[in-house]
Design a protein around this motif. Structure first.
Motif, PDB file in Angstrom:
ATOM      1  N   PHE A  44      96.761  84.106  34.923  1.00 20.32           N
ATOM      2  CA  PHE A  44      95.757  84.079  35.984  1.00 20.32           C
ATOM      3  C   PHE A  44      96.341  84.653  37.267  1.00 20.32           C
ATOM      4  CE2 PHE A  44      93.617  82.290  39.620  1.00 20.32           C
ATOM      5  CZ  PHE A  44      92.282  82.460  39.298  1.00 20.32           C
ATOM      6  N   ALA A  45      97.538  84.224  37.613  1.00 20.82           N
ATOM      7  CA  ALA A  45      98.178  84.728  38.832  1.00 20.82           C
ATOM      8  C   ALA A  45      98.414  86.234  38.754  1.00 20.82           C
ATOM      9  CB  ALA A  45      99.496  83.993  39.072  1.00 20.82           C
ATOM     10  N   GLU A  46      98.761  86.712  37.578  1.00 21.07           N
ATOM     11  CA  GLU A  46      99.023  88.141  37.386  1.00 21.07           C
ATOM     12  C   GLU A  46      97.750  88.981  37.480  1.00 21.07           C
ATOM     13  OE1 GLU A  46      99.922  90.819  33.473  1.00 21.07           O
ATOM     14  OE2 GLU A  46     101.105  88.984  33.686  1.00 21.07           O
ATOM     15  N   SER A  55      93.505  79.010  40.552  1.00 25.49           N
ATOM     16  CA  SER A  55      92.600  78.842  39.411  1.00 25.49           C
ATOM     17  C   SER A  55      91.703  77.621  39.614  1.00 25.49           C
ATOM     18  CB  SER A  55      93.395  78.719  38.110  1.00 25.49           C
ATOM     19  OG  SER A  55      94.219  77.580  38.136  1.00 25.49           O
ATOM     20  N   THR A  56      92.209  76.595  40.270  1.00 22.40           N
ATOM     21  CA  THR A  56      91.408  75.402  40.561  1.00 22.40           C
ATOM     22  C   THR A  56      90.269  75.750  41.519  1.00 22.40           C
ATOM     23  OG1 THR A  56      93.380  74.040  40.268  1.00 22.40           O
ATOM     24  CG2 THR A  56      91.536  73.032  41.418  1.00 22.40           C
ATOM     25  N   ALA A  59      87.688  77.742  39.668  1.00 25.22           N
ATOM     26  CA  ALA A  59      86.814  76.900  38.846  1.00 25.22           C
ATOM     27  C   ALA A  59      85.674  76.334  39.684  1.00 25.22           C
ATOM     28  CB  ALA A  59      87.624  75.767  38.214  1.00 25.22           C
ATOM     29  N   ALA A  60      85.972  75.896  40.909  1.00 21.53           N
ATOM     30  CA  ALA A  60      84.934  75.362  41.791  1.00 21.53           C
ATOM     31  C   ALA A  60      83.942  76.456  42.172  1.00 21.53           C
ATOM     32  CB  ALA A  60      85.569  74.753  43.037  1.00 21.53           C
ATOM     33  N   LEU A  61      84.438  77.645  42.489  1.00 19.93           N
ATOM     34  CA  LEU A  61      83.557  78.757  42.849  1.00 19.93           C
ATOM     35  C   LEU A  61      82.650  79.146  41.682  1.00 19.93           C
ATOM     36  CD1 LEU A  61      86.071  80.961  44.875  1.00 19.93           C
ATOM     37  CD2 LEU A  61      84.141  79.657  45.796  1.00 19.93           C
ATOM     38  N   CYS A  62      83.198  79.165  40.486  1.00 22.57           N
ATOM     39  CA  CYS A  62      82.398  79.505  39.305  1.00 22.57           C
ATOM     40  C   CYS A  62      81.323  78.457  39.038  1.00 22.57           C
ATOM     41  CB  CYS A  62      83.298  79.676  38.081  1.00 22.57           C
ATOM     42  SG  CYS A  62      84.283  81.179  38.133  1.00 22.57           S
ATOM     43  N   ALA A  84      89.023  63.178  45.309  1.00 20.42           N
ATOM     44  CA  ALA A  84      90.070  63.499  46.288  1.00 20.42           C
ATOM     45  C   ALA A  84      90.547  64.941  46.129  1.00 20.42           C
ATOM     46  CB  ALA A  84      91.237  62.528  46.142  1.00 20.42           C
ATOM     47  N   THR A  85      90.756  65.370  44.899  1.00 23.50           N
ATOM     48  CA  THR A  85      91.166  66.748  44.642  1.00 23.50           C
ATOM     49  C   THR A  85      90.076  67.712  45.075  1.00 23.50           C
ATOM     50  OG1 THR A  85      92.514  66.034  42.770  1.00 23.50           O
ATOM     51  CG2 THR A  85      91.909  68.371  42.837  1.00 23.50           C
ATOM     52  N   MET A  86      88.836  67.374  44.740  1.00 23.28           N
ATOM     53  CA  MET A  86      87.721  68.248  45.075  1.00 23.28           C
ATOM     54  C   MET A  86      87.590  68.417  46.585  1.00 23.28           C
ATOM     55  SD  MET A  86      85.507  70.333  44.174  1.00 23.28           S
ATOM     56  CE  MET A  86      85.937  70.196  42.471  1.00 23.28           C
ATOM     57  N   ARG A  87      87.794  67.342  47.340  1.00 24.56           N
ATOM     58  CA  ARG A  87      87.719  67.449  48.801  1.00 24.56           C
ATOM     59  C   ARG A  87      88.736  68.459  49.330  1.00 24.56           C
ATOM     60  NH1 ARG A  87      86.835  61.335  49.513  1.00 24.56           N
ATOM     61  NH2 ARG A  87      84.592  61.265  49.924  1.00 24.56           N
ATOM     62  N   GLY A  88      89.951  68.395  48.824  1.00 22.23           N
ATOM     63  CA  GLY A  88      90.987  69.334  49.255  1.00 22.23           C
ATOM     64  C   GLY A  88      90.659  70.764  48.867  1.00 22.23           C
ATOM     65  N   VAL A  89      90.168  70.956  47.652  1.00 28.03           N
ATOM     66  CA  VAL A  89      89.801  72.291  47.169  1.00 28.03           C
ATOM     67  C   VAL A  89      88.692  72.869  48.042  1.00 28.03           C
ATOM     68  CG1 VAL A  89      88.700  73.532  45.248  1.00 28.03           C
ATOM     69  CG2 VAL A  89      90.565  71.930  44.793  1.00 28.03           C
TER      70      VAL A  89
END
Length: 160
Positions: A44-46, A55-56, A59-62, A84-89
């Protein structure tokens, strides 16, 4: 010598001691999946069109692209992330100008996340990358590794 340890020759005159538990761990399905995840992240990074978006975050954008505006809880459920993770993303995506936040008119406690045009453009540019990522993720060399240690049905993951 020691219980559970085996000695194997490396080079002439040298030996390595390896625990039988370590051998089992390397073949364990969880370990195989972790290695697949690491390889997928590297791919993914490449291949990513924007190295600043993880990538996280992708996933939210998609999920927003597919579902439309969502509250944080629903976005977390759509992407298998805790709140909590979603808030940060979402905070990072907002700072990048990829999403906007608005209050829910029917419930003042809820925040609705919407995709901005910049975020929609990113998802559109990533579509060919997703196809490449799928192809490269399941190349023949990975299939071969699954076949070698298919005690736990890992080969079924490839066929699905």
């Amino acid at each position: 010598m020691y219980s559970g340890l085996s000695v194997s020759p490396l080079k002439k005159g040298t030996y390595a001691m390896e625990s039988s538990r370590a051998k089992v761990h390397r073949a364990h399905l969880g370990s195989v999946l972790r290695r697949l995840y690491q390889k997928n992240q590297a791919l993914f990074a490449e291949l990513s069109v924007d190295p600043t978006i993880t990538s996280t975050q992708t996933a939210a954008l998609c999920a927003l692209h597919e579902e439309g505006p969502l509250c944080l809880t629903d976005l977390g459920m759509a992407t298998a992330m805790d709140l909590a993770t979603m808030r940060g993303v979402v905070a990072r995506l907002r700072r990048s100008g990829l999403v906007t936040l608005a209050g829910d008119p029917s419930d003042k406690r809820r925040v609705i996340v919407s995709l901005c045009q910049k975020g929609a453009d990113y998802v559109a540019r990533m579509q060919p990358v997703f196809i490449q990522l799928d192809k490269k993720s399941f190349e023949q060399r990975w299939r071969r590794k699954f076949r070698q240690s298919d005690k736990w049905g890992a080969q079924g993951l490839i066929r699905r």
